[in-house]
Design an enzyme around this catalytic site. Structure first.
Site, PDB file in Angstrom:
ATOM      1  N   GLU A  48      37.611  55.344  71.441  1.00 32.88           N
ATOM      2  CA  GLU A  48      36.528  55.740  72.331  1.00 32.88           C
ATOM      3  C   GLU A  48      35.714  56.822  71.624  1.00 32.88           C
ATOM      4  OE1 GLU A  48      37.821  57.786  75.944  1.00 32.88           O
ATOM      5  OE2 GLU A  48      39.881  57.760  75.218  1.00 32.88           O
ATOM      6  N   ASP A  59      37.315  66.886  80.947  1.00 31.17           N
ATOM      7  CA  ASP A  59      37.903  67.303  79.682  1.00 31.17           C
ATOM      8  C   ASP A  59      38.493  68.704  79.738  1.00 31.17           C
ATOM      9  OD1 ASP A  59      37.371  65.088  77.767  1.00 31.17           O
ATOM     10  OD2 ASP A  59      35.314  65.434  78.400  1.00 31.17           O
TER      11      ASP A  59
END
Length: 255
Positions: A48, A59
């Site tokens: 990815e 994140d």
């Protein structure tokens, strides 16, 4: 070849596939390419490519820093698509776009899908886009043969998992624990049970991510998941010991 077919074919010779992660432009596109070469040599199955964003809400701290520094260095969406095209033409593994919905919204959903297709990507992960608001994007994606990767989480109810499963294509990304990326996850019975729950609601392959960092973690997922997703652990190794360390990391991981 569609993503699901690709995964199923790879699974005929491997009991667990590996998907890795690169933040475009961090620390540089040259470093990104070097990392991809190491991943390809080790036998990684998918990668990815994260398009940096100013508010990467899913994140953890390390990826937040990587996103910020990439943007400060001037990384653009155009450069990310150009890099995706270079990588898809160079490597045998399949490539997904990972990012946030703002990227698709700003350029227009039709343009977003077309650019992924033209760059050789097979799908995308947009963790901040609810399925209730994704009908048009998913329709455009289906017409282009691009797969939207749905996330299933430990906090999802059975009703919610059923909704997510109905929208899933290509593969599902199962989030191994609550929170953001980066922290260590215990790959025990809780994760195995979560994967089993998710399988009741989808027929596509299942990848597990968030906190996978060792061969022991991969071994714990064998027979349960179809893919192990490696993100923060690889970036930590790169930060600590560069290309040589990353090469050793993936060699040991895939042994």
């Amino acid at each position: 070849m569609g993503l699901q077919t690709y995964i199923e074919q790879r699974k005929q010779s491997k009991d667990l596939l590996v998907m890795a992660h690169v933040v475009c432009g961090y620390p540089s596109f040259a470093a990104n390419m070097e990392a991809l070469e190491i991943m390809a040599e080790a036998g990684v199955d998918l990668v990815e490519l994260q398009f940096p964003f100013s508010e990467p809400s899913a994140d953890g701290p390390l990826f937040v820093k990587a996103n910020e520094q990439s943007l400060k260095a001037g990384t653009t969406v155009d450069q990310c698509f150009e890099f995706m095209k270079l990588a898809s033409e160079r490597f045998a593994f399949k490539i997904l776009m990972m990012g946030y919905y703002n990227t698709a919204f700003k350029m227009g959903e039709d343009v977003f899908v077309k650019r992924i297709q033209e760059a050789g990507g097979v799908g995308y992960i947009l963790p901040d886009l609810p399925v209730e608001e994704s009908d048009n994007l998913h329709r455009l994606s289906a017409e282009a043969g691009i797969e939207p990767i749905i996330l299933m989480t430990p906090t999802s109810s059975e009703k919610r998992l059923s909704q997510l499963g109905a929208a899933s294509r290509g593969m599902v990304y199962v989030v191994a624990r609550r929170g953001v990326t980066g922290s260590k996850t215990n790959m025990g019975d809780d994760v195995t049970s979560l994967v089993a729950r998710c399988r009741q609601h989808t027929s596509v392959p299942i990848g597990v991510g968030f906190g996978i960092s060792s061969k022991a973690d991969l071994d714990a997922l064998r027979g349960s998941a179809d893919l192990a997703i490696i993100g923060t652990a690889a970036l930590k190794i790169w930060e600590a010991s560069g290309a040589a360390g990353l090469k050793t990391f993936f060699k040991d991981l895939m042994a």
